[in-house]
Write a protein that holds these residues in place. Structure first.
Motif, PDB file in Angstrom:
ATOM      1  N   PHE A  37       0.823  -1.209   0.000  1.00 17.70           N
ATOM      2  CA  PHE A  37       0.000   0.000   0.000  1.00 17.70           C
ATOM      3  C   PHE A  37       0.858   1.261   0.000  1.00 17.70           C
ATOM      4  CE2 PHE A  37      -3.199  -3.015   1.019  1.00 17.70           C
ATOM      5  CZ  PHE A  37      -4.362  -2.446   0.563  1.00 17.70           C
ATOM      6  N   GLU A  91      -1.589 -12.255   6.182  1.00 19.07           N
ATOM      7  CA  GLU A  91      -1.818 -11.154   5.252  1.00 19.07           C
ATOM      8  C   GLU A  91      -2.199  -9.866   5.983  1.00 19.07           C
ATOM      9  OE1 GLU A  91      -5.161 -11.593   2.461  1.00 19.07           O
ATOM     10  OE2 GLU A  91      -3.613 -11.479   0.929  1.00 19.07           O
ATOM     11  N   LEU A 270     -13.006   2.574  -9.039  1.00 24.79           N
ATOM     12  CA  LEU A 270     -13.822   1.838  -8.066  1.00 24.79           C
ATOM     13  C   LEU A 270     -14.752   0.862  -8.783  1.00 24.79           C
ATOM     14  CD1 LEU A 270     -14.840   1.445  -5.169  1.00 24.79           C
ATOM     15  CD2 LEU A 270     -16.432   3.303  -5.548  1.00 24.79           C
TER      16      LEU A 270
ATOM     17  N   LEU B  77     -10.148  -0.314   5.102  1.00 26.15           N
ATOM     18  CA  LEU B  77      -9.515   1.003   5.109  1.00 26.15           C
ATOM     19  C   LEU B  77     -10.553   2.057   4.823  1.00 26.15           C
ATOM     20  CD1 LEU B  77      -6.333   0.118   3.110  1.00 26.15           C
ATOM     21  CD2 LEU B  77      -6.746   0.098   5.536  1.00 26.15           C
ATOM     22  N   LEU B 129      -7.466  -8.986   1.108  1.00 22.18           N
ATOM     23  CA  LEU B 129      -6.722  -7.947   0.419  1.00 22.18           C
ATOM     24  C   LEU B 129      -7.617  -7.056  -0.433  1.00 22.18           C
ATOM     25  CD1 LEU B 129      -4.129  -6.908  -0.844  1.00 22.18           C
ATOM     26  CD2 LEU B 129      -4.379  -8.747  -2.486  1.00 22.18           C
ATOM     27  N   TYR B 130      -8.524  -7.695  -1.161  1.00 17.52           N
ATOM     28  CA  TYR B 130      -9.390  -6.926  -2.048  1.00 17.52           C
ATOM     29  C   TYR B 130     -10.363  -6.077  -1.267  1.00 17.52           C
ATOM     30  CZ  TYR B 130      -7.487  -9.469  -5.934  1.00 17.52           C
ATOM     31  OH  TYR B 130      -6.621  -9.957  -6.857  1.00 17.52           O
ATOM     32  N   ALA B 132      -9.587  -4.573   1.427  1.00 18.36           N
ATOM     33  CA  ALA B 132      -8.822  -3.360   1.746  1.00 18.36           C
ATOM     34  C   ALA B 132      -8.848  -2.395   0.564  1.00 18.36           C
ATOM     35  CB  ALA B 132      -7.386  -3.732   2.107  1.00 18.36           C
ATOM     36  N   LEU B 133      -8.655  -2.936  -0.640  1.00 20.94           N
ATOM     37  CA  LEU B 133      -8.648  -2.084  -1.837  1.00 20.94           C
ATOM     38  C   LEU B 133      -9.987  -1.396  -2.019  1.00 20.94           C
ATOM     39  CD1 LEU B 133      -6.928  -4.201  -4.625  1.00 20.94           C
ATOM     40  CD2 LEU B 133      -5.989  -2.466  -3.151  1.00 20.94           C
ATOM     41  N   VAL B 134     -11.055  -2.192  -1.985  1.00 17.12           N
ATOM     42  CA  VAL B 134     -12.383  -1.647  -2.269  1.00 17.12           C
ATOM     43  C   VAL B 134     -12.772  -0.616  -1.214  1.00 17.12           C
ATOM     44  CG1 VAL B 134     -14.824  -2.217  -2.422  1.00 17.12           C
ATOM     45  CG2 VAL B 134     -13.156  -3.663  -3.540  1.00 17.12           C
ATOM     46  N   MET B 136     -10.869   1.160   0.719  1.00 15.52           N
ATOM     47  CA  MET B 136     -10.066   2.376   0.636  1.00 15.52           C
ATOM     48  C   MET B 136     -10.591   3.274  -0.488  1.00 15.52           C
ATOM     49  SD  MET B 136      -5.984   2.838   0.177  1.00 15.52           S
ATOM     50  CE  MET B 136      -5.899   2.858  -1.581  1.00 15.52           C
ATOM     51  N   THR B 137     -10.884   2.661  -1.636  1.00 15.47           N
ATOM     52  CA  THR B 137     -11.371   3.442  -2.774  1.00 15.47           C
ATOM     53  C   THR B 137     -12.697   4.112  -2.445  1.00 15.47           C
ATOM     54  OG1 THR B 137     -10.451   1.622  -4.018  1.00 15.47           O
ATOM     55  CG2 THR B 137     -11.567   3.306  -5.271  1.00 15.47           C
ATOM     56  N   ILE B 138     -13.563   3.377  -1.749  1.00 17.49           N
ATOM     57  CA  ILE B 138     -14.869   3.949  -1.420  1.00 17.49           C
ATOM     58  C   ILE B 138     -14.720   5.167  -0.513  1.00 17.49           C
ATOM     59  CG2 ILE B 138     -16.957   3.524  -0.060  1.00 17.49           C
ATOM     60  CD1 ILE B 138     -16.905   0.713  -1.288  1.00 17.49           C
TER      61      ILE B 138
END
Lengths: 293, 336
Positions: A37, A91, A270, B77, B129-130, B132-134, B136-138
């Motif tokens: 990140f 993780e 997104l 996130l 992991l995904y 966290a990505l989603v 954070m983007t939101i």
């Protein structure tokens, strides 16, 4: 039509930048299974280093080379100091540690260089090349050229050198690689160094457009995530293709979809991330993971 | 049979022993805390009462995040985003329709629960992991979105409201009344989470955290529990946002940037993942750390929390509360 092609080229230009950051993410993911990140922040930090060199009167291209060298060493150092102690941890731990790194690097840059916005010189001429009704900025062409060159060098490194072979071995099976005499620890550090270098390229390329400040890469990182998700987190080629697709999609959506406009463009990555996860979670070029308990 | 049950059986088997041994000191500590919490607003100046109230507000959000991160092993996130949604639901209801403010809480809970559930479905079917990505983007996407719907949200200027007054029969000042309202919500949320964790659901969540594959083999429906945990967790963040609106009486998009999400995560890591007092310590960290270190340098809060996160993950993965717990466990072990 000319307008459409214009938008397309500009999309490819920003896509190339996303592609290089996505490539950095994928490099680290392949070697260590970590999604870093902090990648965008490391790129931002490298860009500040380049800016300092330029401010000190170093010619741009020399400053770039020095920056890439510093980034490479910095990336290796971070792997040794920050990541090695938690190698093989769950993780969740890894994600939290790279997030800590994200906050730390972001704030450190603010501490050293302040949060004021800085101009970053563009290495390419201001003018544009006119072809038909389309004007191609030299800066866009330059970005595409630089990113293509980086891809070429990486491909050659992985395909034709002994180090590249060792790195591929570690990526595919660390235990077997270690048994065949590959110094796995060194290769992992090398992977982080390479990723930091590739990320630095994206930072230096994007800085003239976005202006340099500690939060510069936050948005770019989201696009790079979308690119890596679309292409597949374990495919360098996918990261590049994904980056270009995301860049074009973002530019076209911003230009032609009234409801999105320039302020909601961040919704495009997104939507791409969620769409890919629903339809093809491994990404376009990725391999589906089969888990063994 | 015994072998396959280990992941769930282990915490359950440990529970009675710790309960028997630690019940007394823990009960005393809890009682002292409760008494202190009730006496504090009458002893402190209004500004201190406000600070305590804010710690309790953040504690609710950190509690929600802990349910997800510490208890279920998933990561988000974007809890700053749910915090913002809860805050805006309350603010818009108060601003537009003059809804009595206690009713904004269930509304905020409902909205954030549904949103959390809807978002959890695509993200949680996959690896953490995904998520966290989603998320954070939101959280990043929410800020321009709030600015866009200006007629409802007040755009970048935000919405300014009036703080609720204490009912006359209580004889309390406004800040004391708000403090007790928030204390009630924090206490209720803590009790609800504690009850949830002690139930079958709590054991399922722990099983998912400790070993997903084993949990699935034992018959825990991964997608169902993960999505539910995410929705509950989002709901608690929304509750925190809602009471935040009561206390601050102001919302604006720029008070809910991605920094808030990261600070909440930092709060739970520092306070202690998966512990009883972690959220309270985490709430105090989220509120006090930036205000106290801002004086050194604008960037000091970031440097301190970044370093703390990394160091704590190395040396004390269970945070401050975990350190205290480990100390008492070591003492117990020595006694035996």
């Amino acid at each position: 039509m000319a307008d459409f092609i214009q938008q397309l080229v500009e999309g490819l230009g920003s896509g190339a930048i996303y592609a290089s950051l996505a490539l950095a993410l994928v490099l680290i993911y392949q070697f260590t299974g970590i999604v870093n990140f902090a990648q965008g922040e490391l790129a931002m930090f490298s860009t500040f280093i380049a800016w300092s060199f330029v401010q000190a009167g170093v010619p741009f291209w020399l400053a770039l080379i020095l920056t890439l060298a510093v980034s490479f060493l910095g990336g290796m150092a971070i792997e040794r100091i920050v990541i090695r102690p938690v190698e093989g941890a769950p993780e969740l731990t890894l994600v939290i540690v790279t997030l800590g790194l994200f906050i730390l690097v972001n704030a450190a840059a603010g501490w050293i260089w302040s949060f004021l916005i800085k101009d970053f010189p563009s290495p390419f001429p201001e003018s544009a090349l006119h072809l038909g009704g389309v004007s191609l900025n030299y800066s866009t062409l330059g970005v595409l050229g630089v990113v293509a060159a980086v891809m070429g060098v990486l491909y050659a490194l992985f395909r034709f050198t002994k180090i590249g072979l060792a790195m591929r071995a570690v990526a595919s099976n660390p235990a077997s690689a270690r048994l065949s005499g590959v110094r796995v620890g060194r290769v992992l550090a090398l992977g982080w160094g390479l990723a930091a270098t590739v990320g630095a390229v994206s930072g230096v390329l994007v800085a003239p457009v976005l202006f340099l400040e500690p939060n510069m890469m936050g948005g770019v990182l989201v696009y790079a995530f979308a690119a890596a998700t679309l292409g597949g987190f374990d495919s360098p080629l996918g990261a590049v293709v994904g980056g270009l697709v995301v860049g074009v999609a973002e530019t076209l959506a911003g230009a032609y979809v009234g409801a999105i406009g320039s302020d909601l463009k961040i919704g495009v990555p997104l939507a791409i991330i969620i769409g890919v996860l629903l339809v093809r979670p491994q990404g376009l070029f990725g391999r589906a993971a089969v888990e063994r308990a | 049979m015994n072998g396959t049950r280990t992941p769930t059986a282990a915490p359950a088997a440990r529970a009675p022993r710790t309960r028997r041994a630690v019940l007394k000191p823990q009960g005393v500590l809890l009682a002292v805390l409760l008494v202190a919490a009730c006496v504090a607003p009458f002893q402190l100046v209004p500004f201190r009462v406000f600070q305590l109230t804010m710690v309790l507000v953040y504690a609710i959000a950190v509690l929600g995040l802990d349910l997800l991160v510490g208890r279920t092993g998933q990561i988000s996130l974007g809890h700053g985003g749910f915090f913002a949604i809860g805050a805006y639901v309350a603010a818009v209801l108060l601003d537009r329709w003059d809804v009595p403010y206690p009713l904004t809480l269930p509304a905020a809970l409902a909205v954030t629960f549904v949103l959390g559930f809807a978002l959890g479905i695509p993200a949680l079917r996959l690896r953490g992991l995904y998520l966290a990505l989603v998320t954070m983007t939101i959280a990043i996407f929410l800020v321009p979105l709030l600015k866009r719907f200006e007629s409802l949200t007040g755009g970048s200027m935000g919405l300014t409201l009036t703080k609720p007054d204490a009912p006359a029969w209580t004889g309390l000042a406004q800040d004391q009344w708000l403090y007790f309202c928030v204390l009630l919500v924090t206490g209720g949320a803590t009790l609800a989470v504690a009850g949830l964790l002690r139930s079958r659901v709590g054991r399922a969540l722990a099983a998912i955290r400790d070993n997903e594959a084993a949990a699935e083999v034992m018959g825990v429906r991964l997608s169902r529990y993960k999505t539910l945990a995410f929705a509950w967790s989002a709901m608690l963040a929304g509750a925190a946002g809602c009471v935040n609106t009561w206390v601050i009486a102001f919302v604006s998009p720029d008070s809910f940037t991605s920094t808030l999400s990261i600070m909440l995560l930092a709060g739970i890591v520092v306070g202690g993942l998966g512990s009883l007092y972690g959220p309270l310590l985490g709430g105090a960290f989220v509120f006090f750390m930036p205000t106290m270190s801002q004086g050194i340098n604008q960037a000091a809060p970031g440097v301190i929390s970044g370093l703390l996160i990394i160091v704590i993950m190395y040396v004390a993965p269970t945070g401050l509360a975990g350190l205290a717990g480990r100390a008492s466990a070591a003492r117990l072990a020595r006694k035996k």
